[in-house]
Write a protein that holds these residues in place. Sequence first.
Motif: not given
Length: 527
Positions: A28-43, A481-489
Amino acid sequence: MSNTQNANKLLLLFCLFLLLSALNLNAQAPVLRVTNDFNQQSVLYNTDTFAHTAWKPVLYTDSMYQKSNRTWLYRKFFEEHLLQVQQPDFNIFGDIIFDEFAGATQRKIPTSTRNADKSGFIYTNTRGFQLSGNVGDKFYFQTEIYENQANFPGYVDSFIRKSRVVPFENSYKGFNDKGFDFSYSSAKLIYTPGKHVLFDLGYGRNFIGDGYRSLLLSDYNINYPYFRTALTFGNFQYSVMYSEYMVNKDKNIYAAGYPRKWGQTYLLDWHATKNLNIGIFNVVVSSMENANRETKLGLTHFSPIIFAHASESPSGLKNNDIYGLNVKYTIVPTVTAYAQFMLDKSGSEDWEKRNGFQIGVRAGNLFKVDNLNAQVEFNTVRPYSYASDTITTAYTHNGQSLAHPLGANFKEGLLVADYTYNRWYARLETMVARYGNDSSALINYGRDIFKPLYTHTTSDNIKTGQGLNTKLFYGDVRLAYILNKKTNLRLETGAVYRKESNKLNNYKDVYFYLGVRFTFRKLIYDF
């Protein structure tokens, strides 16, 4: 601390995470994150959501956190964090981290300083945890701690033994006479009382620019304590950061131990038009200690106004001032051109003209292919840039440059491309560079920014690349092969080819690896 004690602590944390994860509720609360090298272009660059992208990481609201109807075990392994508590007023995410890979290198490396044994085996063994979350839309927190043992490829091994630090990580101790034992930790607390103000207190790294490299402030160094304030008013964003850096203890300095130096970093970023941003940069590095190891700080060390500071520190040493421009222009949506100019003071003599510039283009969803990104860039810095009259004011931190990893006196071109398809991730990087090395410790042609300026070898007819003409080629390809996109496992394999050559030496490194990787840390040794 023994490996058994570490294992017991990790097991305790694992049990705690399992218990808390049972409280997982719908977000219910917004999820805040900070950018990293893997998502800078898309975000940051595939949308027009952010007017100011020059100072990274950037805090953003992540709308991808949606709970599925899968089983608990499936979600934890493939879709969620191990600890994921989402309540109406706060979010908490936590994971036990492991990063395990092994490989082989063609250029064998010493396994001991006491004998001539060599090995071609490389590996990394990382264990730790990370915890992050937010309270409402005003507080964001993040912390991570890792314990590592590693055996690096030849050129990285040589860099570590020379600089006395592991790139991106920390200082180290020997491990079984065959590798390195080191730790890593970071922490961040961001408070945004309103949309116009941001406070960022942390122990970590910052990056200024829109390129792959930065000539102003880069993340090619180890963590440091800092406090940043950012004010956004109209089309302007004004950032001030106070930071503490360390002097390399193995250099010729006036006192034993780890002398400290103080950094004040300013960036005024102007969103001039819908497509154009112009940033004005200034950093001041000053000595915090005198010859008696006494710390002296004046009011000018806390000046919040760009360019409004003294020319020397209370200890009597002259400050090191560096100025710069950062420019970004959006050509079409998802395609951005960018440039930087760096000026490290300019005197009357030719060797005192110390500056550099960068130009590049980055594109997302290239050729209308989703998640295909590419970036081309050129960087050059004249000799003696970033250096100072004393190591205690050079633009460095604990054995590494605070700007470009090649130091100064170089020209560099690079291409980086990556592509994500479903759970597959591929990345390619090529880099060519030419720089002027010193053929002995008594010569200073301007690449080694740790050498004092008064040791400069040449004064007239200064040219970038002067000295021992050295060529560098670096190529890196990896598939995951990314097993978990949330953790980049992910399951990842990769290969690196690096060749450095001049008339005195010809070094070639070729290595490959295969392993299970975790987290979004930047661990690419492209220097």
